[in-house]
Design an enzyme around this catalytic site. Structure first.
Site, PDB file in Angstrom:
ATOM      1  N   LYS A  89       0.909   4.610   6.987  1.00 36.47           N
ATOM      2  CA  LYS A  89       0.472   5.709   5.278  1.00 36.47           C
ATOM      3  C   LYS A  89       1.148   7.119   5.596  1.00 36.47           C
ATOM      4  CE  LYS A  89      -3.113   1.654   5.073  1.00 36.47           C
ATOM      5  NZ  LYS A  89      -2.517   1.524   3.848  1.00 36.47           N
TER       6      LYS A  89
ATOM      7  N   SER B  46       1.095  -1.232   0.058  1.00 38.05           N
ATOM      8  CA  SER B  46       0.093   0.023  -0.252  1.00 38.05           C
ATOM      9  C   SER B  46       1.126   1.458   0.181  1.00 38.05           C
ATOM     10  CB  SER B  46      -0.687   0.590   0.794  1.00 38.05           C
ATOM     11  OG  SER B  46      -0.236   0.176   2.589  1.00 38.05           O
TER      12      SER B  46
END
Length: 230
Positions: free
Chosen positions: A114, A69
């Site tokens: 993230k 990701s």
């Protein structure tokens, strides 16, 4: 005159055979080492382990990248060092920071990594006419870190980030489950600052990937939320 060398007089302040100060200071924990199986080696090993535990608990923590990701910058299996002191003395996460956080109650029962796209008060919108994310009305050029071929988002959104919360996205948007996917969940997919473990500062493994994780300049000209709303 007797020129023959005379034997040096002994120091009578200490009985013969008594170890000197230098001998006593070689290993201050000697008596303790004698009580531990393995002696000094075991004691030194336990001391190192205690130091590493304190370091991991309060200063820096290794984190293994579990998914794609955050590609292209962070690959599956990369190990990063997470700076746990980055936000401990009044500082808060900044747009562009890569952070590790506890996603329990928001993303799932695990730690995630993230990029911070919006902080408390920010108005984050996707997308403008050129397909870019806007933060407080300012378009953000993400080409420096966005995965090649990905758009800024395949899911449109228009959110205002609550105070002390973060809007977080992965760099590989097509493979990232992030704040966009939890807009209808409790908290709106925005993670409390208190749940941030720390800032990812270095890739340390594999050796060939060793590099510092820099904050991109794409967010440098985003106006403060107060200025944008005022």
């Amino acid at each position: 005159m007797d020129t023959e060398a005379q034997p040096a007089e002994r120091d009578r302040s200490r009985p013969p055979g008594t170890p000197g100060t230098r001998g006593r200071s070689r290993f201050a924990l000697g008596p303790l080492a004698e009580r531990v199986p393995g002696g000094r080696f075991t004691l030194a090993l336990l001391t190192c382990l205690a130091f590493l535990l304190l370091l991991s608990t309060f200063v820096v923590r290794p984190f293994e990248i579990p998914s794609g990701s955050m590609e292209r910058g962070l690959r599956v299996g990369d190990r990063v060092l997470v700076n746990k002191l980055a936000y401990r003395f009044g500082a808060r996460p900044t747009r562009g920071d890569v952070v590790v956080f506890d996603g329990t109650g928001y993303f799932g029962h695990a730690d995630y990594i993230k990029r911070v796209v919006g902080v408390g008060g920010d108005h984050v919108v996707c997308c403008d006419r050129e397909g870019r994310i806007e933060v407080n009305g300012h378009p953000v050029d993400e080409t420096g870190f966005l995965y090649p071929g990905n758009s800024a988002s395949g899911v449109p959104f228009d959110v205002v980030v609550p105070d002390r919360r973060l809007f977080l996205l992965g760099d590989h948007r097509a493979r990232s489950s992030d704040s966009r996917d939890h807009l209808g969940s409790p908290g709106g997919g925005m993670v409390p600052v208190e749940d941030v473990v720390g800032r990812a500062d270095w890739i340390v493994w594999p050796y060939g990937h060793w590099t510092r994780i820099e904050r991109p300049g794409a967010y440098a000209h985003v106006p403060a939320a107060e200025a944008a709303h005022g």
